[in-house]
Motif scaffolding. Structure first.
Motif, short mmCIF file in Angstrom:
data_model
loop_
_atom_site.label_atom_id
_atom_site.label_comp_id
_atom_site.label_asym_id
_atom_site.label_seq_id
_atom_site.Cartn_x
_atom_site.Cartn_y
_atom_site.Cartn_z
N UNK A 37 0.83 -1.17 0.12
CA UNK A 37 0.00 -0.14 0.09
C UNK A 37 0.72 1.22 -0.04
N UNK A 38 1.97 1.21 0.50
CA UNK A 38 3.11 2.28 0.53
C UNK A 38 3.61 2.55 -0.77
N UNK A 39 3.64 1.53 -1.66
CA UNK A 39 4.23 1.60 -3.08
C UNK A 39 5.62 0.88 -2.90
N UNK A 40 5.95 0.08 -1.90
CA UNK A 40 7.24 -0.64 -1.86
C UNK A 40 7.05 -1.97 -2.62
N UNK A 41 8.18 -2.15 -3.18
CA UNK A 41 8.06 -3.26 -4.06
C UNK A 41 8.02 -4.57 -3.25
N UNK A 42 7.06 -5.49 -3.57
CA UNK A 42 7.39 -6.76 -2.77
C UNK A 42 7.83 -7.98 -3.74
N UNK A 43 7.59 -7.70 -5.13
CA UNK A 43 7.61 -8.81 -5.84
C UNK A 43 8.13 -8.22 -7.43
N UNK A 44 9.05 -8.70 -8.02
CA UNK A 44 9.39 -8.21 -9.32
C UNK A 44 9.83 -9.52 -10.29
N UNK A 45 9.36 -9.77 -11.28
CA UNK A 45 9.83 -10.75 -12.18
C UNK A 45 9.62 -10.46 -13.76
N UNK A 62 3.27 0.03 -10.69
CA UNK A 62 2.56 -0.47 -9.44
C UNK A 62 2.88 0.43 -8.37
N UNK A 63 3.94 1.18 -8.07
CA UNK A 63 3.98 2.33 -7.22
C UNK A 63 2.92 3.49 -7.44
N UNK A 64 2.64 3.60 -8.51
CA UNK A 64 1.82 4.92 -8.65
C UNK A 64 0.43 4.70 -8.58
N UNK A 65 0.13 3.22 -9.01
CA UNK A 65 -1.28 2.82 -8.77
C UNK A 65 -1.63 2.60 -6.95
N UNK A 66 -0.43 2.18 -6.33
CA UNK A 66 -0.73 1.95 -4.93
C UNK A 66 -0.65 3.20 -4.25
N UNK A 67 0.27 4.34 -4.47
CA UNK A 67 0.32 5.48 -3.83
C UNK A 67 -1.17 6.51 -4.23
N UNK A 68 -1.66 6.40 -5.42
CA UNK A 68 -2.46 6.98 -5.83
C UNK A 68 -3.90 6.44 -5.62
N UNK A 69 -3.98 5.29 -5.22
CA UNK A 69 -4.90 4.47 -4.80
C UNK A 69 -6.16 4.33 -6.25
#
Length: 133
Positions: A37-45, A62-69
């Motif tokens: 939810x804070x835009x921190x990367x949990x997974x990348x492949x 992903x970060x933009x979508x998470x931070x912007x909701x």
């Protein structure tokens, strides 16, 4: 005080596996990123054959979508409609279609970003991953 769900590793693995399976069924070489939810990367492949740049674009989406909701396409649309000042928004780099928030009980718990094919196909992969939750 509100309580909010959060992604656990098993959730992330389930989303990633479903997104990867969808991309592979279509023959699409992409990178898939999942952020909290804070835009921190949990997974990348990065799937075989995906362009190296996609491994930088997917996490940004992903970060933009998470931070912007909201879906990252919202920002792309605003810019395309002339609000170019949004390009200077701090912390938002993936202002392209392909980032989709993960919503649980109306709350954003993270997001999936995909890059490598047409933007609408990136979104299709992200949504297929999220549907696995």
């Amino acid at each position: 005080m509100k309580q909010q769900s959060q992604l656990e590793l098993e959730d992330v693995k389930r989303v990633a596996a479903a997104a990867e399976a969808h991309a592979q069924r279509q023959g699409w070489a992409v990178s898939i990123a999942i952020a909290d939810a804070g835009g921190h990367l949990l997974w990348l492949q990065r799937l075989d054959g995906a362009a190296p740049i996609s491994a930088q674009i997917a996490p940004a989406k992903a970060q933009t979508a998470a931070l912007g909701r909201r879906e990252s396409k919202v920002y792309e649309d605003m810019i395309n409609q002339g609000r170019v000042s949004f390009l200077s928004a701090p912390g938002l780099q993936g202002l392209l279609e392909g980032g989709v928030p993960i919503l649980v009980d109306g709350q954003c718990v993270g997001a999936v970003g995909v890059s490598g094919v047409k933007s609408s196909e990136d979104v299709e992969i992200a949504r297929a991953g999220i549907a696995a939750l």
